[in-house]
Design a protein around this motif. Structure first.
Motif, PDB file in Angstrom:
ATOM      1  N   ASN A 144       0.818  -1.209   0.000  1.00 30.79           N
ATOM      2  CA  ASN A 144       0.000   0.000   0.000  1.00 30.79           C
ATOM      3  C   ASN A 144       0.854   1.262   0.000  1.00 30.79           C
ATOM      4  N   LEU A 145       2.042   1.166   0.588  1.00 33.06           N
ATOM      5  CA  LEU A 145       2.941   2.315   0.685  1.00 33.06           C
ATOM      6  C   LEU A 145       3.819   2.508  -0.544  1.00 33.06           C
ATOM      7  N   VAL A 146       4.217   1.414  -1.209  1.00 29.21           N
ATOM      8  CA  VAL A 146       5.341   1.511  -2.144  1.00 29.21           C
ATOM      9  C   VAL A 146       5.025   1.205  -3.597  1.00 29.21           C
ATOM     10  N   VAL A 147       3.841   0.712  -3.919  1.00 31.19           N
ATOM     11  CA  VAL A 147       3.511   0.406  -5.315  1.00 31.19           C
ATOM     12  C   VAL A 147       2.691   1.545  -5.893  1.00 31.19           C
ATOM     13  N   ARG A 148       3.239   2.225  -6.881  1.00 31.77           N
ATOM     14  CA  ARG A 148       2.598   3.406  -7.478  1.00 31.77           C
ATOM     15  C   ARG A 148       1.632   2.983  -8.584  1.00 31.77           C
ATOM     16  N   THR A 149       0.398   2.790  -8.242  1.00 37.27           N
ATOM     17  CA  THR A 149      -0.600   2.402  -9.233  1.00 37.27           C
ATOM     18  C   THR A 149      -1.994   2.692  -8.714  1.00 37.27           C
ATOM     19  N   SER A 150      -2.930   2.848  -9.647  1.00 40.35           N
ATOM     20  CA  SER A 150      -4.348   2.917  -9.294  1.00 40.35           C
ATOM     21  C   SER A 150      -5.066   1.611  -9.609  1.00 40.35           C
ATOM     22  N   LYS A 151      -4.333   0.649 -10.167  1.00 38.81           N
ATOM     23  CA  LYS A 151      -4.938  -0.645 -10.457  1.00 38.81           C
ATOM     24  C   LYS A 151      -5.186  -1.407  -9.154  1.00 38.81           C
ATOM     25  N   PHE A 246       6.467   7.310  -1.685  1.00 41.62           N
ATOM     26  CA  PHE A 246       7.439   6.217  -1.695  1.00 41.62           C
ATOM     27  C   PHE A 246       7.249   5.356  -2.936  1.00 41.62           C
ATOM     28  N   ASN A 247       8.327   4.739  -3.380  1.00 38.90           N
ATOM     29  CA  ASN A 247       8.285   3.935  -4.601  1.00 38.90           C
ATOM     30  C   ASN A 247       9.246   2.764  -4.459  1.00 38.90           C
ATOM     31  N   ILE A 248       8.731   1.562  -4.603  1.00 35.78           N
ATOM     32  CA  ILE A 248       9.552   0.361  -4.466  1.00 35.78           C
ATOM     33  C   ILE A 248      10.690   0.335  -5.475  1.00 35.78           C
ATOM     34  N   ASP A 249      10.537   1.052  -6.582  1.00 32.38           N
ATOM     35  CA  ASP A 249      11.589   1.079  -7.595  1.00 32.38           C
ATOM     36  C   ASP A 249      12.797   1.900  -7.161  1.00 32.38           C
ATOM     37  N   ASP A 250      12.671   2.633  -6.045  1.00 32.61           N
ATOM     38  CA  ASP A 250      13.743   3.521  -5.602  1.00 32.61           C
ATOM     39  C   ASP A 250      14.694   2.888  -4.589  1.00 32.61           C
ATOM     40  N   PHE A 251      14.385   1.707  -4.072  1.00 31.28           N
ATOM     41  CA  PHE A 251      15.267   1.102  -3.071  1.00 31.28           C
ATOM     42  C   PHE A 251      15.256  -0.411  -3.193  1.00 31.28           C
ATOM     43  N   ASP A 252      16.316  -1.022  -2.681  1.00 28.79           N
ATOM     44  CA  ASP A 252      16.477  -2.475  -2.727  1.00 28.79           C
ATOM     45  C   ASP A 252      16.573  -3.111  -1.345  1.00 28.79           C
ATOM     46  N   VAL A 253      16.797  -2.292  -0.322  1.00 27.56           N
ATOM     47  CA  VAL A 253      16.986  -2.798   1.035  1.00 27.56           C
ATOM     48  C   VAL A 253      16.189  -1.937   1.994  1.00 27.56           C
ATOM     49  N   LEU A 254      15.568  -2.567   2.982  1.00 29.44           N
ATOM     50  CA  LEU A 254      14.867  -1.831   4.029  1.00 29.44           C
ATOM     51  C   LEU A 254      15.775  -1.670   5.240  1.00 29.44           C
ATOM     52  N   PRO A 255      15.846  -0.477   5.812  1.00 29.05           N
ATOM     53  CA  PRO A 255      16.641  -0.274   7.021  1.00 29.05           C
ATOM     54  C   PRO A 255      16.124  -1.135   8.177  1.00 29.05           C
ATOM     55  N   ALA A 256      17.000  -1.448   9.113  1.00 24.27           N
ATOM     56  CA  ALA A 256      16.630  -2.278  10.264  1.00 24.27           C
ATOM     57  C   ALA A 256      15.784  -1.476  11.246  1.00 24.27           C
ATOM     58  N   VAL A 257      14.589  -1.968  11.495  1.00 24.01           N
ATOM     59  CA  VAL A 257      13.692  -1.386  12.496  1.00 24.01           C
ATOM     60  C   VAL A 257      13.200  -2.542  13.368  1.00 24.01           C
ATOM     61  N   GLU A 258      13.296  -2.390  14.679  1.00 15.96           N
ATOM     62  CA  GLU A 258      12.913  -3.466  15.583  1.00 15.96           C
ATOM     63  C   GLU A 258      11.836  -3.000  16.555  1.00 15.96           C
ATOM     64  N   ILE A 259      11.248  -3.968  17.259  1.00 16.09           N
ATOM     65  CA  ILE A 259      10.146  -3.716  18.189  1.00 16.09           C
ATOM     66  C   ILE A 259      10.509  -4.255  19.562  1.00 16.09           C
ATOM     67  N   VAL A 260      10.271  -3.444  20.599  1.00 23.04           N
ATOM     68  CA  VAL A 260      10.347  -3.940  21.974  1.00 23.04           C
ATOM     69  C   VAL A 260       8.942  -3.886  22.572  1.00 23.04           C
ATOM     70  N   TYR A 261       8.601  -4.910  23.325  1.00 24.72           N
ATOM     71  CA  TYR A 261       7.229  -5.083  23.812  1.00 24.72           C
ATOM     72  C   TYR A 261       7.136  -4.689  25.275  1.00 24.72           C
ATOM     73  N   GLY A 262       6.204  -3.765  25.553  1.00 24.27           N
ATOM     74  CA  GLY A 262       6.019  -3.290  26.914  1.00 24.27           C
ATOM     75  C   GLY A 262       5.139  -4.220  27.724  1.00 24.27           C
TER      76      GLY A 262
END
Length: 369
Positions: A144-151, A246-262
């Motif tokens: 939903n964030l990275v594919v540029r289309t109305s299809k 955002f556009n998936i065609d602009d990058f090949d790697v996602l930065p590291a993002v992690e989750i800590v649980y409260g």
């Protein structure tokens, strides 16, 4: 020549013929006169298969919760559902064959690039992605964030394998293809169709792990599908797909993002561990309104001082995190995840950080997406 009794003098008046005999008789008579009615071309839908329960198999028909996921290839899925041919010209590709809990960032990027390439083809009208349900909501939001289309792009799964009594996969897949083939589904972002509902890929979450009505949105479905027909009730307002920055065609790697649980008695050790592991952002899945235990406030401040983005989300399945409530986010230069759960907040943060945004831009992105 005497007219047949079942076709009286209405034959002399074409308008009365149509209203009196019905369209079927008119079409039949037109065919006899050499004027056959042309049928509109069916849309083309590509099904990208990634595995999951919808491609699973159990030992017997009574095994609805005990089964092996990702066993049935896409060609067999399609062969078992010939009704799809009445909706669209369908072809399938096996992108992965894995259970969705094993999805990685690399899998997301590869899938996103394939979807992006396909929607650029003029002969492709819609995309369906079959997916395991465990991380389906994350993949749907990523696309939903990275594919540029109305299809139309539709992500679909099932809660029961196809071998089970009352298996839900076949109808879910039929509905997904029906939605992906329909013009009225265009421009609404990535959709998830399960259990007769059409949900936004942004909003939908897996709330139940054993029932077919597992996926819900706290803001309600966008619509429903009944016998292949779409019934819409609302539209998404957050930015997505064709309107995304955002556009998936602009990058090949996602930065590291992690989750800590409260949780109660939570130590600072998890925060410290990730803070020293080279992550670019840390999602704190807090209690209540994204609350942070007193002993972890200092730990998260230290993480932020290292240049790592700190994002307050909540482990509560509904509601949203208020900025500068519970914690002084402005003072600490933290970001709030709004109504995104921790796993979706991780997706958005990773995508946003491909562009190297600062905390103010990151907060703007969380408001808008």
């Amino acid at each position: 020549m005497q007219l047949p009794l079942q076709l009286p003098l209405q034959l002399l008046n074409p308008l009365k013929l149509v209203t009196g005999l019905g369209l079927a008789a008119f079409v039949s008579l037109s065919s006899l006169s050499g004027c056959a009615v042309a049928q509109p071309a069916k849309p083309t839908v590509v099904i990208l298969a990634t595995g999951g329960t919808i491609a699973g198999a159990g030992a017997s028909a009574v095994n609805s919760a005990t089964y092996a996921a990702a066993k049935v290839p896409v060609d067999k899925l399609l062969a078992g559902l010939p009704e799809l041919a009445s909706v669209a010209n369908v072809r399938g590709e096996q992108v992965f064959q894995i259970a969705s809990e094993s999805f990685t960032n690399d899998n997301l990027v590869k899938l996103g690039k394939r979807v992006s390439a396909l929607v650029k083809q003029p002969d492709v009208d819609g995309i369906v992605v079959t997916h395991g349900t465990d991380t389906l909501e994350e993949t749907a939001y990523f696309l939903n964030l990275v594919v540029r289309t109305s299809k139309p792009i539709v992500v679909v799964g099932s809660m029961r394998p196809g071998t089970a009594l009352s298996a839900d996969g076949a109808l879910n897949l039929f509905d997904a293809v029906s939605v992906a083939a329909s013009k009225d589904a265009g421009g609404k972002g990535v959709l998830v169709t399960m259990n007769d509902e059409i949900n936004s890929g942004r909003d939908v979450v897996k709330l139940v792990n054993i029932k077919t009505e597992a996926f819900k949105s706290q803001w309600g479905p966008l619509g429903m599908i009944v016998e292949g027909n779409n019934y819409w009730f609302r539209a998404p307002v957050k930015r997505h797909t064709a309107q995304s920055e955002f556009n998936i065609d602009d990058f090949d790697v996602l930065p590291a993002v992690e989750i800590v649980y409260g949780y109660g008695n939570m130590p600072r050790s998890a925060v410290d561990l990730f803070g020293n592991a080279g992550v670019k952002a840390l999602i704190h899945a807090g209690t209540g309104n994204g609350s942070v235990a007193d002993r972890n406030v200092a730990a998260l401040q230290e993480v932020r001082a290292k240049g790592i983005q700190v994002i307050r989300s909540s482990r509560v399945p509904a509601g949203f995190v208020l900025r500068n409530a519970e914690q002084p986010d402005d003072k600490y230069d933290w970001v709030v995840a709004h109504d995104l759960n921790p796993q979706k907040a991780r997706i958005l943060a990773a995508v946003a950080l491909t562009r190297g945004v600062d905390s103010k831009e990151l907060q703007r992105i969380f408001w808008q997406y």
